[in-house]
Design a protein around this motif. Structure first.
Motif, PDB file in Angstrom:
ATOM      1  N   GLN A 397     -12.141  29.155  -9.272  1.00 39.03           N
ATOM      2  CA  GLN A 397     -10.981  28.324  -9.301  1.00 39.03           C
ATOM      3  C   GLN A 397      -9.887  28.865 -10.709  1.00 39.03           C
ATOM      4  O   GLN A 397     -10.737  29.505 -11.741  1.00 39.03           O
ATOM      5  CB  GLN A 397     -11.075  26.896  -9.731  1.00 39.03           C
ATOM      6  N   ARG A 398      -9.030  28.931 -10.651  1.00 45.53           N
ATOM      7  CA  ARG A 398      -7.849  29.567 -11.911  1.00 45.53           C
ATOM      8  C   ARG A 398      -7.315  28.135 -12.480  1.00 45.53           C
ATOM      9  O   ARG A 398      -6.639  27.490 -11.717  1.00 45.53           O
ATOM     10  CB  ARG A 398      -6.984  30.278 -11.331  1.00 45.53           C
ATOM     11  N   VAL A 399      -7.529  28.061 -13.590  1.00 45.85           N
ATOM     12  CA  VAL A 399      -7.312  26.709 -14.395  1.00 45.85           C
ATOM     13  C   VAL A 399      -6.495  26.951 -15.622  1.00 45.85           C
ATOM     14  O   VAL A 399      -6.679  28.242 -16.212  1.00 45.85           O
ATOM     15  CB  VAL A 399      -8.283  25.951 -14.393  1.00 45.85           C
ATOM     16  N   VAL A 428     -17.355  21.460 -22.392  1.00 41.80           N
ATOM     17  CA  VAL A 428     -16.356  22.308 -23.112  1.00 41.80           C
ATOM     18  C   VAL A 428     -16.131  23.519 -21.867  1.00 41.80           C
ATOM     19  O   VAL A 428     -17.050  23.677 -21.090  1.00 41.80           O
ATOM     20  CB  VAL A 428     -16.396  23.088 -24.368  1.00 41.80           C
ATOM     21  N   VAL A 429     -15.380  24.463 -22.036  1.00 47.25           N
ATOM     22  CA  VAL A 429     -15.184  25.882 -21.345  1.00 47.25           C
ATOM     23  C   VAL A 429     -15.239  26.724 -22.243  1.00 47.25           C
ATOM     24  O   VAL A 429     -14.562  26.858 -23.317  1.00 47.25           O
ATOM     25  CB  VAL A 429     -13.736  26.038 -20.659  1.00 47.25           C
ATOM     26  N   GLU A 448     -10.039  32.232 -15.391  1.00 50.31           N
ATOM     27  CA  GLU A 448     -10.921  31.896 -13.868  1.00 50.31           C
ATOM     28  C   GLU A 448     -12.335  31.354 -14.339  1.00 50.31           C
ATOM     29  O   GLU A 448     -12.866  32.077 -15.154  1.00 50.31           O
ATOM     30  CB  GLU A 448     -10.945  33.283 -13.047  1.00 50.31           C
ATOM     31  N   ILE A 449     -12.577  30.490 -13.671  1.00 54.84           N
ATOM     32  CA  ILE A 449     -14.124  29.915 -13.918  1.00 54.84           C
ATOM     33  C   ILE A 449     -14.983  30.821 -13.267  1.00 54.84           C
ATOM     34  O   ILE A 449     -15.000  30.970 -11.890  1.00 54.84           O
ATOM     35  CB  ILE A 449     -14.224  28.500 -13.286  1.00 54.84           C
ATOM     36  N   VAL A 450     -16.055  31.215 -14.093  1.00 55.64           N
ATOM     37  CA  VAL A 450     -16.984  32.417 -13.309  1.00 55.64           C
ATOM     38  C   VAL A 450     -18.257  31.881 -13.602  1.00 55.64           C
ATOM     39  O   VAL A 450     -19.465  32.606 -13.058  1.00 55.64           O
ATOM     40  CB  VAL A 450     -17.040  33.650 -14.178  1.00 55.64           C
ATOM     41  N   ALA A 459     -15.769  30.999 -18.433  1.00 53.48           N
ATOM     42  CA  ALA A 459     -14.403  31.297 -17.734  1.00 53.48           C
ATOM     43  C   ALA A 459     -14.129  32.585 -18.542  1.00 53.48           C
ATOM     44  O   ALA A 459     -14.625  32.977 -19.638  1.00 53.48           O
ATOM     45  CB  ALA A 459     -13.336  30.422 -17.901  1.00 53.48           C
ATOM     46  N   ARG A 460     -13.355  33.573 -17.965  1.00 54.38           N
ATOM     47  CA  ARG A 460     -12.558  34.552 -18.588  1.00 54.38           C
ATOM     48  C   ARG A 460     -11.137  34.658 -18.260  1.00 54.38           C
ATOM     49  O   ARG A 460     -10.493  34.063 -17.345  1.00 54.38           O
ATOM     50  CB  ARG A 460     -13.171  35.953 -17.709  1.00 54.38           C
ATOM     51  N   PRO A 461     -10.417  35.073 -19.122  1.00 56.16           N
ATOM     52  CA  PRO A 461      -8.824  34.825 -19.191  1.00 56.16           C
ATOM     53  C   PRO A 461      -8.371  35.825 -18.048  1.00 56.16           C
ATOM     54  O   PRO A 461      -9.110  36.974 -17.796  1.00 56.16           O
ATOM     55  CB  PRO A 461      -8.372  35.253 -20.623  1.00 56.16           C
TER      56      PRO A 461
END
Length: 463
Positions: A397-399, A428-429, A448-450, A459-461
């Motif tokens: 997912q992109r958040v 947290v993320v 993007e959640i990885v 996640a990664r930007p």
């Protein structure tokens, strides 16, 4: 003088601490985070449950020792423990120079300035309030009820990171839940005027705050004490129009005071986080009745379904108490079923604390401590399994997240939050695969959640 303050307990207590620091600063005192260098030490205490009381007492004793050994000339105890055990504190800890209850926050400057008096009793400040109607919260340990609440012009020194702040919309509570001492310690419910709250929010936005968290003992009761129907919804609409604010989050809602106007404002205002913090405390009707909670399992089922219908994609947070007097294994099984049925995003579980001054103290505290812990662990294990299953569906997912700053255990990893995550209390993320120097606390970043680690996400930007 140099003032050092230790703040314990909830965000509502933190706001009181920030106000006391602001008043001290405006009176010309210097603030320090070094307890060893402080000439005046203030401990703002919590007294909600036994563990909080013990933490408060331990902090007072530690600061009393610093007073004996270091630069400290005065020790001031404030907050809920001071409100509840004023005389006991004075008798047992002679190093204390002044005791201020929850309604005496403005007296902090006088308490700081008071000259030590050899052989004299510590300074004690009193504020009176006429008795409320029958059935209202009773007086505190000193025989009065607090009435103080700050306003938009009251100075504050913020203890939170620069990009978010708590905003107290009301003080006190009119409910009489059997397990809770808060109405006695904080007084009856009293809402701040909406224009004062909006002015404060504008001031916060002007100093760079991106997220305001509205807090009180029951935020959905806001305005009801003033006979202002729909006051919270109108407040949200006004706050939504403030330039600079990005997130408006509601904490401490109550299941019987959530109305359609509030849900509609949450659904329709782009800045209001689709996040509901709803302490339900239990789901078994016999336990809820003994707790003096106004809901039932059936009513809660309907309410949660209605919330999801009115606010699509809402994140739900709740808390429960296990081990309340008379709670059975059947009651706990029903609570587990309830948790499984509703898929809460965040769950906290507390073990019951048998508190004097509450109506539940008249019950026999008949659930052994080990059983209470076992029941808590049972529900939290269930919640972890449910969350782990949901987390897998979020991969890819992109958040949008709000950066809070570097992770405490890894300097190359950033800690951030989704709109569905409140600071300090929720998961947290973690942002990896990035140069941490590119982002500052308070930045919003598309990611993007990885990956997932139990409750937390990785996640990664994207840029």
């Amino acid at each position: 003088m140099k003032i050092g303050l230790i703040s314990l307990g909830c965000p509502k207590n933190l706001v009181d601490s920030e106000v006391m620091l602001g008043l001290a600063r405006d009176a010309g005192h210097e603030l320090t985070q070094d307890a060893a260098a402080a000439e005046v030490l203030v401990v703002n205490t919590c007294a909600f449950i036994d563990s909080a009381k013990q933490e408060s007492v331990d902090a007072i004793l530690e600061m009393a020792q610093r007073k004996k050994d270091g630069a400290c000339r005065r020790l001031i105890v404030t907050g809920c423990l001071a409100e509840r055990y004023r005389d006991e504190l004075r008798a047992e800890i002679p190093e204390i120079d002044a005791v201020l209850g929850t309604g005496e926050v403005p007296q902090i400057v006088a308490a700081i300035a008071g000259a030590p008096r050899s052989g004299a009793a510590p300074l004690t400040f009193f504020r009176t309030r006429p008795p409320g109607p029958p059935g209202s919260p009773g007086p505190s340990a000193r025989g009065t009820l607090p009435t103080y609440i700050y306003d938009a012009e009251t100075p504050r020194v913020f203890a939170t990171p620069r990009h978010y702040a708590y905003l107290k919309v009301a003080e006190g509570c009119d409910y009489t839940c059997a397990f809770c001492i808060i109405p006695t310690l904080r007084g009856r419910y009293r809402s701040r005027p909406a224009d004062s709250i909006v002015r404060e929010a504008r001031n916060l936005a002007a100093r760079g705050v991106k997220e305001v968290l509205l807090i009180s003992q029951d935020t959905t009761f806001y305005g009801i004490d003033r006979h202002e129907r729909g006051a919270l919804a109108r407040l949200l609409l006004a706050l939504n129009g403030i330039d600079g604010l990005e997130w408006i989050r509601l904490l401490y809602l109550y299941p019987t005071t959530i109305d359609d106007d509030t849900l509609g404002a949450m659904a329709g205002c782009e800045k209001v986080c689709k996040y509901i913090d709803l302490p339900l405390q239990h789901a078994s009707n016999p336990v809820l009745k003994r707790m003096k909670r106004p809901g039932t399992r059936q009513r809660y089922d309907r309410l949660l379904q209605h919330i999801r219908e009115r606010v699509p994609d809402v994140a739900l947070r709740t808390t429960f108490i296990v081990g309340f007097p008379g709670e059975t294994e059947a009651d706990v099984s029903e609570l587990c079923e309830f948790v499984g049925d509703h898929g809460f995003d965040h769950v906290g579980v507390f073990t019951y604390s048998h508190e004097e001054g509450t109506s539940a103290h008249a019950f026999d505290d008949n659930v052994p401590a080990g059983v209470k812990v076992s029941r808590r662990n049972r529900i939290m294990s269930l919640q972890k399994r449910l969350v782990r299953s949901r987390q897998r569906t979020r991969l890819g997912q992109r958040v949008r997240v709000l950066v809070d700053g570097p992770a405490s255990d890894h300097e190359l990893v950033l800690k951030a939050r989704l709109a569905s995550q409140a600071p300090d209390i929720d998961a947290v993320v973690y942002l990896t695969e990035c140069d941490p120097s590119r982002f500052r606390a308070g930045d919003f970043v598309e990611v993007e959640i990885v990956g997932a680690k139990d409750y937390d996400l990785v996640a990664r930007p994207l840029a």
